[in-house]
Design an enzyme around this catalytic site. Structure first.
Site, PDB file in Angstrom:
ATOM      1  N   SER A  12      29.948  45.929  26.684  1.00  0.00           N
ATOM      2  CA  SER A  12      31.296  46.068  26.117  1.00  0.00           C
ATOM      3  C   SER A  12      31.270  46.797  24.776  1.00  0.00           C
ATOM      4  O   SER A  12      32.135  47.644  24.498  1.00  0.00           O
ATOM      5  CB  SER A  12      31.966  44.696  25.968  1.00  0.00           C
ATOM      6  OG  SER A  12      31.170  43.804  25.221  1.00  0.00           O
ATOM      7  N   HIS A  45      27.949  40.662  32.773  1.00  0.00           N
ATOM      8  CA  HIS A  45      28.310  40.641  31.342  1.00  0.00           C
ATOM      9  C   HIS A  45      29.317  39.508  31.141  1.00  0.00           C
ATOM     10  O   HIS A  45      29.004  38.358  31.392  1.00  0.00           O
ATOM     11  CB  HIS A  45      28.855  42.019  30.945  1.00  0.00           C
ATOM     12  CG  HIS A  45      28.997  42.232  29.474  1.00  0.00           C
ATOM     13  ND1 HIS A  45      28.361  41.462  28.528  1.00  0.00           N
ATOM     14  CD2 HIS A  45      29.729  43.146  28.755  1.00  0.00           C
ATOM     15  CE1 HIS A  45      28.673  41.893  27.317  1.00  0.00           C
ATOM     16  NE2 HIS A  45      29.506  42.913  27.427  1.00  0.00           N
ATOM     17  N   HIS A  48      18.668  36.401  29.370  1.00  0.00           N
ATOM     18  CA  HIS A  48      19.352  37.389  28.533  1.00  0.00           C
ATOM     19  C   HIS A  48      18.470  38.620  28.439  1.00  0.00           C
ATOM     20  O   HIS A  48      17.244  38.504  28.406  1.00  0.00           O
ATOM     21  CB  HIS A  48      19.634  36.817  27.141  1.00  0.00           C
ATOM     22  CG  HIS A  48      20.590  37.650  26.341  1.00  0.00           C
ATOM     23  ND1 HIS A  48      20.176  38.738  25.602  1.00  0.00           N
ATOM     24  CD2 HIS A  48      21.934  37.567  26.201  1.00  0.00           C
ATOM     25  CE1 HIS A  48      21.240  39.282  25.020  1.00  0.00           C
ATOM     26  NE2 HIS A  48      22.313  38.597  25.361  1.00  0.00           N
ATOM     27  N   ARG A  88      24.567  30.489  20.289  1.00  0.00           N
ATOM     28  CA  ARG A  88      25.970  30.277  20.654  1.00  0.00           C
ATOM     29  C   ARG A  88      26.092  29.121  21.639  1.00  0.00           C
ATOM     30  O   ARG A  88      27.083  28.375  21.618  1.00  0.00           O
ATOM     31  CB  ARG A  88      26.551  31.570  21.242  1.00  0.00           C
ATOM     32  CG  ARG A  88      26.504  32.750  20.276  1.00  0.00           C
ATOM     33  CD  ARG A  88      26.891  34.059  20.940  1.00  0.00           C
ATOM     34  NE  ARG A  88      25.979  34.386  22.033  1.00  0.00           N
ATOM     35  CZ  ARG A  88      26.164  35.409  22.874  1.00  0.00           C
ATOM     36  NH1 ARG A  88      27.210  36.214  22.731  1.00  0.00           N
ATOM     37  NH2 ARG A  88      25.294  35.639  23.837  1.00  0.00           N
ATOM     38  N   ASP A 125      27.262  31.794  27.990  1.00  0.00           N
ATOM     39  CA  ASP A 125      28.126  31.512  29.142  1.00  0.00           C
ATOM     40  C   ASP A 125      27.810  30.182  29.809  1.00  0.00           C
ATOM     41  O   ASP A 125      28.631  29.659  30.563  1.00  0.00           O
ATOM     42  CB  ASP A 125      27.995  32.633  30.183  1.00  0.00           C
ATOM     43  CG  ASP A 125      28.392  33.983  29.625  1.00  0.00           C
ATOM     44  OD1 ASP A 125      29.470  34.076  29.023  1.00  0.00           O
ATOM     45  OD2 ASP A 125      27.619  34.944  29.783  1.00  0.00           O
TER      46      ASP A 125
END
Length: 435
Positions: free
Chosen positions: A241, A271, A318, A327, A373
């Site tokens: 992105s 993504h 990742h 995160r 995620d």
């Protein structure tokens, strides 16, 4: 000129001259070498661009202007009575390179509130699309529909100096960020809440107002939105992105066109759509194991079954990171602090304990640890946002802050159009002496 714009100009314009001198004096310095595998396998690890806003370290995780996520949760300004950082603050940090004061974030929030009126034709465009349209498609089309408002495009048509490009890109970017929550909330209420819309509340901060327009008034959900919209903003420049936004913007496409490109990249299952894939996998796991809380042994068997079927365990791994995503840890901390018990979140914790050794044991996975995620969907489900098709739109609203801050820097520093060279397989064979 608003205060934030003045501070950015004071930082960026001298730096533009510094970069020009750096290229002139050290432009021939070799930074490294790359391999055939990197050329074929997504250019992983190849330094090919400059991004000022954040840097992802494989071992430490993401740092925004040098600050880790735990440091930002501590140091960034909070809303009155709040405990999580305001996204206005991390935008300021990415753009200016300094930690903001409470007054700085208040000024940005007021600035965005003044800019937040969305043209009627944007809503009309959304309304004309089939009800089955995916929320990310609606979001991207809505951004494109707002392109009619681009100040950069209008100024470029009239003719402006290159040194002024950043000024118009700044204005477009600020307008876009201000309007995206309204657009996203409209899509959510149209698609899932009988087209019953909620007007914005100008007294609320950017994230809390977004939660309000979505229809979630619980204080802890607003707290979650502040955290969510802060930790998803950026992940250095090479992710799809961010890179797509930079690439399209390098052609001097305006911020609306560039951001739409970035959002189309975010919509891919490798993504941003991965958060949707994760919660679907967890729901299938729970259903197949009989509902309720499974045991760790049952989860281990389900993970092995997933791998045997040639599928991935979504939310794990990742391209760059080689440890548990900070995160993920931030969301885990939020769960333990404010929710304490939820079946789906408990399953997330158990998968975290069980999955890494299994994945590592395959010998094929470089990073067996969870990414951002792996947790976000379960938290949203806890507060009643069960429409997981929409989750990537939330991601997109957040990611806009990082990629647009970078785009402003791109134009301020005069980065040229991105145009790497390519090669055919036959040409590559000759280059490495196979023909």
């Amino acid at each position: 000129m608003d205060t934030l714009k003045e501070k950015f100009a004071a930082k960026a314009l001298p730096m533009a001259a510094e970069v020009k001198a750096l290229i002139k004096e050290h432009g021939d310095t070799v930074l490294g070498q790359y391999t055939v595998a990197q050329v074929y396998q997504g250019m992983k690890g190849m330094i090919g661009m400059v991004t000022e806003t954040s840097k992802l370290d494989p071992e430490e995780g993401i740092r925004f202007r040098g600050y880790s996520i735990p440091e930002l949760r501590e140091k960034l300004p909070k809303a009155p009575g709040g405990t999580e950082p305001l996204p206005e603050g991390i935008f300021y940090l990415m753009l200016v390179g300094e930690l903001p004061t409470q007054e700085d974030v208040t000024n940005i929030g007021n600035n965005w509130a003044r800019r937040s009126i969305v043209p009627k034709h944007v809503f009309d465009t959304i309304d004309e699309l089939p009800s089955s349209t995916h929320p990310m498609t609606l979001f991207s089309i809505a951004i494109m529909a707002m392109q009619t408002e681009s100040l950069f495009a209008a100024a470029y048509r009239k003719g402006i100096s290159k040194k002024d490009y950043w000024d118009y890109v700044y204005e477009d970017s600020m307008n876009l960020i201000a309007r995206l929550p309204r657009v996203a909330a409209y899509i959510y209420r149209k698609k899932y809440k009988n087209n019953e819309h909620i007007e914005p509340d100008p007294k609320l901060d950017w994230a809390a107002n977004f939660a309000h327009m979505l229809g979630y008034e619980v204080f802890d959900f607003k707290r979650l939105m502040r955290l969510y919209l802060t930790i998803h903003v950026d992940h250095e420049g090479g992710n799809v992105s961010a890179h797509a936004t930079h690439l399209v913007g390098s052609a001097l496409s305006d911020p609306y066109l560039a951001l739409a490109a970035g959002m189309n990249g975010l919509a891919g299952p490798l993504h941003g759509l991965a958060n949707q894939e994760v919660i679907m996998w967890i729901l299938h796991l729970r259903e197949e194991l009989g509902g309720g809380l499974p045991t760790k042994e049952q989860i281990a068997q389900y993970i092995k079954k997933t791998l045997e079927e040639g599928k991935v365990v979504p939310g794990y791994g990742h391209a760059v990171l080689r440890k548990t995503d900070p995160r993920f840890i931030a969301q885990q901390d939020f769960y333990r602090k404010y929710i304490k018990h939820d079946d789906l979140c408990e399953i997330v914790q158990m998968v975290y304990e069980v999955a890494p050794p299994i994945l590592e044991g395959t010998g094929k996975i470089k990073n067996p640890w969870p990414n951002v995620d792996a947790h976000s969907g379960a938290l949203l489900m806890h507060f009643g946002m069960v429409e997981f098709d929409f989750y990537t739109v939330l991601f997109g609203v957040s990611r806009a802050l990082g990629v647009l801050a970078s785009l402003i820097w791109d134009r301020a520093l005069g980065h040229p159009i991105e145009r790497p060279s390519s090669i055919t397989t036959e040409g590559l064979k000759k280059k490495i002496g196979l023909k």
